[in-house]
Design an enzyme around this catalytic site. Structure first.
Site, mmCIF file in Angstrom:
data_model
loop_
_atom_site.group_PDB
_atom_site.id
_atom_site.type_symbol
_atom_site.label_atom_id
_atom_site.label_comp_id
_atom_site.label_asym_id
_atom_site.label_seq_id
_atom_site.Cartn_x
_atom_site.Cartn_y
_atom_site.Cartn_z
ATOM 1 N N SER A 14 1.007 -0.917 0.072
ATOM 2 C CA SER A 14 -0.356 -0.565 -0.013
ATOM 3 C C SER A 14 0.677 1.148 -0.468
ATOM 4 C CB SER A 14 -0.983 0.056 0.881
ATOM 5 O OG SER A 14 -1.566 -1.287 0.911
ATOM 6 N N GLY A 15 1.679 1.111 0.723
ATOM 7 C CA GLY A 15 2.496 2.456 1.154
ATOM 8 C C GLY A 15 3.745 2.948 -0.141
ATOM 9 N N CYS A 42 -2.507 -6.133 1.969
ATOM 10 C CA CYS A 42 -3.982 -5.561 2.085
ATOM 11 C C CYS A 42 -4.250 -6.207 1.095
ATOM 12 C CB CYS A 42 -3.788 -3.813 2.297
ATOM 13 S SG CYS A 42 -4.787 -3.193 1.554
ATOM 14 N N CYS A 47 -6.444 -7.268 3.772
ATOM 15 C CA CYS A 47 -8.269 -6.096 3.865
ATOM 16 C C CYS A 47 -9.018 -7.195 2.713
ATOM 17 C CB CYS A 47 -7.920 -4.720 3.348
ATOM 18 S SG CYS A 47 -6.470 -3.761 4.081
ATOM 19 N N LYS A 50 -9.871 -10.549 2.716
ATOM 20 C CA LYS A 50 -10.328 -10.871 3.857
ATOM 21 C C LYS A 50 -12.397 -10.360 3.822
ATOM 22 C CE LYS A 50 -10.860 -7.822 6.491
ATOM 23 N NZ LYS A 50 -10.169 -6.727 7.485
ATOM 24 N N TYR A 98 -2.163 -2.803 -10.351
ATOM 25 C CA TYR A 98 -1.033 -1.863 -9.594
ATOM 26 C C TYR A 98 0.146 -2.584 -10.975
ATOM 27 C CZ TYR A 98 -2.331 -1.832 -4.930
ATOM 28 O OH TYR A 98 -3.098 -0.816 -4.046
ATOM 29 N N TYR A 176 -7.989 -7.762 16.160
ATOM 30 C CA TYR A 176 -9.129 -7.415 14.759
ATOM 31 C C TYR A 176 -9.087 -8.728 13.857
ATOM 32 C CZ TYR A 176 -6.554 -5.537 11.353
ATOM 33 O OH TYR A 176 -5.778 -4.700 10.437
ATOM 34 N N GLU A 180 -12.538 -11.061 12.920
ATOM 35 C CA GLU A 180 -12.511 -11.275 11.768
ATOM 36 C C GLU A 180 -13.015 -12.803 11.323
ATOM 37 O OE1 GLU A 180 -11.502 -6.443 10.012
ATOM 38 O OE2 GLU A 180 -10.472 -8.346 9.783
ATOM 39 N N ARG A 197 -5.865 -15.165 25.565
ATOM 40 C CA ARG A 197 -6.263 -15.547 26.531
ATOM 41 C C ARG A 197 -5.398 -14.641 27.345
ATOM 42 N NH1 ARG A 197 0.826 -14.297 25.835
ATOM 43 N NH2 ARG A 197 -0.256 -11.592 25.093
ATOM 44 N N GLY A 260 -1.531 -11.174 16.485
ATOM 45 C CA GLY A 260 -0.387 -9.966 16.432
ATOM 46 C C GLY A 260 0.923 -9.939 15.289
ATOM 47 N N ASP A 301 3.390 -0.060 7.620
ATOM 48 C CA ASP A 301 2.925 -1.371 8.608
ATOM 49 C C ASP A 301 4.627 -1.995 9.626
ATOM 50 O OD1 ASP A 301 1.125 -1.972 8.371
ATOM 51 O OD2 ASP A 301 0.936 -3.973 7.807
ATOM 52 N N THR A 309 -4.472 -0.168 5.842
ATOM 53 C CA THR A 309 -3.532 0.862 4.993
ATOM 54 C C THR A 309 -3.661 1.830 4.369
ATOM 55 O OG1 THR A 309 -3.853 -1.649 3.066
ATOM 56 C CG2 THR A 309 -4.799 0.034 2.362
ATOM 57 N N HIS A 434 -34.073 9.027 8.557
ATOM 58 C CA HIS A 434 -34.988 7.683 8.935
ATOM 59 C C HIS A 434 -36.043 7.153 8.081
ATOM 60 C CE1 HIS A 434 -37.322 6.549 12.438
ATOM 61 N NE2 HIS A 434 -38.659 6.680 11.395
ATOM 62 N N GLU A 439 -28.637 7.310 12.300
ATOM 63 C CA GLU A 439 -29.994 8.674 12.906
ATOM 64 C C GLU A 439 -29.759 8.352 14.115
ATOM 65 O OE1 GLU A 439 -33.556 8.477 12.468
ATOM 66 O OE2 GLU A 439 -34.368 6.804 12.057
HETATM 67 C C1 LIG Z 1 -5.089 -10.076 7.726
HETATM 68 C C2 LIG Z 1 -5.438 -8.588 7.669
HETATM 69 C C3 LIG Z 1 -6.158 -8.314 7.197
HETATM 70 C C4 LIG Z 1 -5.921 -6.775 6.648
HETATM 71 N N1 LIG Z 1 -7.520 -6.073 6.865
HETATM 72 C C5 LIG Z 1 -6.495 -4.780 6.610
HETATM 73 C C6 LIG Z 1 -8.341 -3.683 6.745
HETATM 74 O O1 LIG Z 1 -9.504 -4.391 7.012
HETATM 75 N N2 LIG Z 1 -8.585 -2.243 7.001
HETATM 76 C C7 LIG Z 1 -7.141 -1.665 6.612
HETATM 77 O O2 LIG Z 1 -6.537 -0.991 6.777
HETATM 78 N N3 LIG Z 1 -6.261 -2.992 7.204
HETATM 79 C C8 LIG Z 1 -5.703 -4.135 7.037
HETATM 80 N N4 LIG Z 1 -5.037 -4.425 6.796
HETATM 81 C C9 LIG Z 1 -3.537 -4.218 7.220
HETATM 82 C C10 LIG Z 1 -2.525 -3.594 5.549
HETATM 83 O O3 LIG Z 1 -2.873 -4.910 5.688
HETATM 84 C C11 LIG Z 1 -1.503 -3.017 6.449
HETATM 85 O O4 LIG Z 1 -1.879 -1.246 7.276
HETATM 86 C C12 LIG Z 1 -1.112 -2.199 5.199
HETATM 87 O O5 LIG Z 1 -0.547 -3.255 3.488
HETATM 88 C C13 LIG Z 1 0.200 -1.608 5.544
HETATM 89 O O6 LIG Z 1 0.807 -1.094 4.171
HETATM 90 P P1 LIG Z 1 2.564 -1.034 3.899
HETATM 91 O O7 LIG Z 1 2.883 -0.567 2.431
HETATM 92 O O8 LIG Z 1 3.389 -1.032 5.494
HETATM 93 O O9 LIG Z 1 2.844 -2.754 4.071
HETATM 94 P P2 LIG Z 1 2.914 -3.997 2.989
HETATM 95 O O10 LIG Z 1 1.232 -3.546 2.197
HETATM 96 O O11 LIG Z 1 2.565 -5.334 3.480
HETATM 97 O O12 LIG Z 1 3.424 -4.391 2.035
HETATM 98 C C14 LIG Z 1 4.659 -4.735 1.859
HETATM 99 C C15 LIG Z 1 5.922 -5.361 0.991
HETATM 100 O O13 LIG Z 1 6.880 -5.046 0.826
HETATM 101 C C16 LIG Z 1 7.466 -6.345 0.695
HETATM 102 N N5 LIG Z 1 8.274 -6.946 0.988
HETATM 103 C C17 LIG Z 1 8.637 -7.298 2.301
HETATM 104 N N6 LIG Z 1 10.111 -6.572 2.123
HETATM 105 C C18 LIG Z 1 10.675 -6.762 1.204
HETATM 106 C C19 LIG Z 1 11.770 -7.208 0.808
HETATM 107 N N7 LIG Z 1 13.150 -6.980 1.610
HETATM 108 N N8 LIG Z 1 12.763 -7.007 -0.641
HETATM 109 C C20 LIG Z 1 11.426 -6.533 -1.670
HETATM 110 N N9 LIG Z 1 10.166 -6.521 -0.926
HETATM 111 C C21 LIG Z 1 9.775 -6.686 0.694
HETATM 112 C C22 LIG Z 1 6.145 -7.904 0.679
HETATM 113 O O14 LIG Z 1 6.227 -8.667 0.173
HETATM 114 C C23 LIG Z 1 4.745 -6.989 0.271
HETATM 115 O O15 LIG Z 1 4.645 -6.081 -0.892
HETATM 116 C C24 LIG Z 1 -4.727 -5.941 7.431
HETATM 117 C C25 LIG Z 1 -3.900 -7.151 7.705
HETATM 118 C C26 LIG Z 1 -3.919 -8.362 6.892
HETATM 119 C C27 LIG Z 1 -3.052 -9.023 7.542
#
Ligand SMILES: Cc1cc2nc3c(=O)[nH]c(=O)nc-3n(C[C@H](O)[C@H](O)[C@H](O)COP(=O)(O)OP(=O)(O)OC[C@H]3O[C@@H](n4cnc5c(N)ncnc54)[C@H](O)[C@@H]3O)c2cc1C
Length: 451
Positions: A14-15, A42, A47, A50, A98, A176, A180, A197, A260, A301, A309, A434, A439
């Site tokens: 995402s980021g 995501c 996301c 899921k 993408y 969460y 879910e 726990r 976690g 993250d 996300t 309503h 509401e």
């Molecule tokens: C089951 C689940 C459900 C979720 N549901 C939600 C939701 O409903 N709403 C929400 O807002 N958030 C949700 N999230 C959280 C959300 O997915 C993350 O917050 C978001 O994806 C973070 O984005 P990011 O860019 O930090 O990392 P990510 O999206 O995790 O992207 C990191 C990328 O880096 C790549 N990478 C890692 N290390 C390397 C490396 N050394 N070299 C090259 N590539 C690498 C990985 O393959 C990955 O593609 C959920 C997460 C999970 C696990």
């Protein structure tokens, strides 16, 4: 010194994707390195799949409720494999979207695992790439306790690829994602147990919300147990046998650990070049997402600020503006609305009642719990909860919380109001729509006594 690129991003989740595209839009020469599928957690393992599974799980209840509205629904059978195939096709489509977004923005895509070599270069296999700035956006990874037999468990990384729906599922965890998935499996028809726990799940959420959701989940038939943990997992002929901390045992076909997530920093080479990490392995950044090495930045993250996300996207936008847009911008992590797609769902923004009392002292709580109109005919025993936490002195709404159908959709709108500093009087002056659940948020008149 001439660099190969102005920016190299590690991780096209995402980021990382958003930061790459926006930085390229400001005229930067950008490369992004991704070791897996484009879109990150995501899109591929979070996301999106899921939420598709949540939709699938809801049909079970909807078919059952339909009879009360005059609909006779024929024999029902849930085909997990068909859902998985259709989900996979949609995600493959998104991976393509993408790729196109990055290509159209002029970003160079590099497949492989990136590793930092020095303050201005990374290695991908044998290849070295230099850049004026490096952005680490490698996300998070499920973390598992060292329980004996843990290798028999799955995590959210594997759950979306299951071949078939397990008949008996145990979900371990109280965050969460655990909540879910307990709802998803139960809704799809699996016999579902959730073990946590601690005393009450969803730590960090408002107390009324946590208690209300636990009651609703139990009413639906999930075997939800607090103070319960797995001490050993064994493979048996019939599936898995889980020994519990109270001496009892559970038989299951699958055990999902959602205990976690940890920042994905292992093997990145951060220590060797002096990038500071915190106790959980997270990259320590300043208010602008800059690490302790000035040319290295981190968002999402991997920084363990708010693992969502839209927050990773927001941090990406601020990063690009700061580094290439000539407008230093700090990400703002206050009043971030969020949802839990449990059954029923949670929507929340701002402070919990507990946080508000700690920080503001004198707060008023407005709360209502009621049977949603939809279930007056179905007879389903479900209560919706809406709650506002208000600062008595300023009348400002500090937090809005909900447990019930479409809570995320409802609280997103309230999130705008809370972010703008809405007061209780302004909510009171708003005319309701309503008949809706939403509401209720503008018709809460009497504060409840302190809990
Ligand atoms: C089951 C689940 C459900 C979720 N549901 C939600 C939701 O409903 N709403 C929400 O807002 N958030 C949700 N999230 C959280 C959300 O997915 C993350 O917050 C978001 O994806 C973070 O984005 P990011 O860019 O930090 O990392 P990510 O999206 O995790 O992207 C990191 C990328 O880096 C790549 N990478 C890692 N290390 C390397 C490396 N050394 N070299 C090259 N590539 C690498 C990985 O393959 C990955 O593609 C959920 C997460 C999970 C696990």
């Amino acid at each position: 010194m001439a660099f190969d690129f102005d920016l190299v991003v590690i991780g096209a989740g995402s980021g990382g994707t958003r930061a790459s595209r926006l930085s390229a839009g400001y005229g930067a020469r950008v490369a992004v390195v991704e070791e897996s599928r484009l879109g990150g957690t995501c899109v591929n393992l979070g996301c999106i799949p899921k939420k598709l599974f949540v939709y699938a799980a809801h049909y079970g209840e909807d078919f059952a409720d339909a009879a009360a509205y005059g609909w006779d629904v024929g024999p029902r059978r849930f085909d997990f494999a068909r859902l998985r195939e259709r989900k996979d096709a949609e995600i493959a489509r998104l991976n393509g979207v993408y790729a196109k977004l990055l290509d159209d923005a002029g970003v160079t895509r590099i497949a492989g695992r990136g590793r930092l070599v020095d303050a201005h270069s990374i290695a991908v296999g044998e290849r070295r790439i230099s850049a004026e700035h490096i952005l680490v956006a490698t996300g998070g990874w499920p973390s598992l306790p060292p329980t004996p037999g843990i290798e028999h468990a799955i995590t959210s990384n594997e759950v979306f690829g299951l071949e078939r729906l397990p008949e008996r599922v145990v979900v371990v965890g109280g965050g969460y994602i655990a909540v879910e998935f307990a709802g998803i499996f139960h809704g799809m028809g699996a016999h579902t147990t959730q073990l946590y726990r601690g005393e009450l799940f969803l730590r960090g959420f408002d107390g009324s919300v946590r208690r209300a959701l636990a009651a609703e989940i139990r009413k639906r038939g999930v075997d939800l147990r607090f103070g319960a943990d797995v001490t050993r997992i064994e493979k048996t002929r019939a599936g898995l046998r889980l020994a519990l901390n109270d001496g009892s045992a559970l038989e299951a076909d699958a055990v999902l650990y959602a205990t976690g997530r940890a920042p994905n920093t292992r093997g990145l080479g951060l220590d060797a070049i002096g990038v500071k990490t915190g106790p959980g392995g997270e990259i320590v950044v300043d208010d602008f997402s800059r690490s302790s090495v000035p040319s290295i930045w981190a968002i999402g993250d991997v920084t363990d600020r708010l693992a969502l996300t839209p927050v990773a996207l927001h941090e990406a936008i601020c990063f690009a503006r700061t580094v290439f847009g000539g407008a230093p911008t700090k990400p703002d992590h206050r009043d971030v609305p969020t949802a839990v797609f449990s059954t029923p769902s949670i929507g929340t923004v701002g402070l919990t009642e507990e946080e508000a009392r700690d920080r503001h002292g004198d707060v008023l709580v407005f709360q209502s719990s009621f049977k949603p109109l939809r279930h007056t005919l179905t007879g389903r025993d479900e209560q919706t909860l809406v709650k506002l936490v208000v600062d008595r002195a300023s009348d400002r709404v500090l937090g809005a919380h909900m447990v019930g159908a479409e809570a995320g959709e409802i609280v997103q709108g309230l999130g705008v109001a809370v972010k703008c500093g809405v007061t209780k009087a302004q909510l009171d002056a708003t005319i309701g729509i309503h008949p809706t659940t939403a509401e209720e948020f503008v018709t809460l008149r009497q504060p409840v006594a302190a809990l």
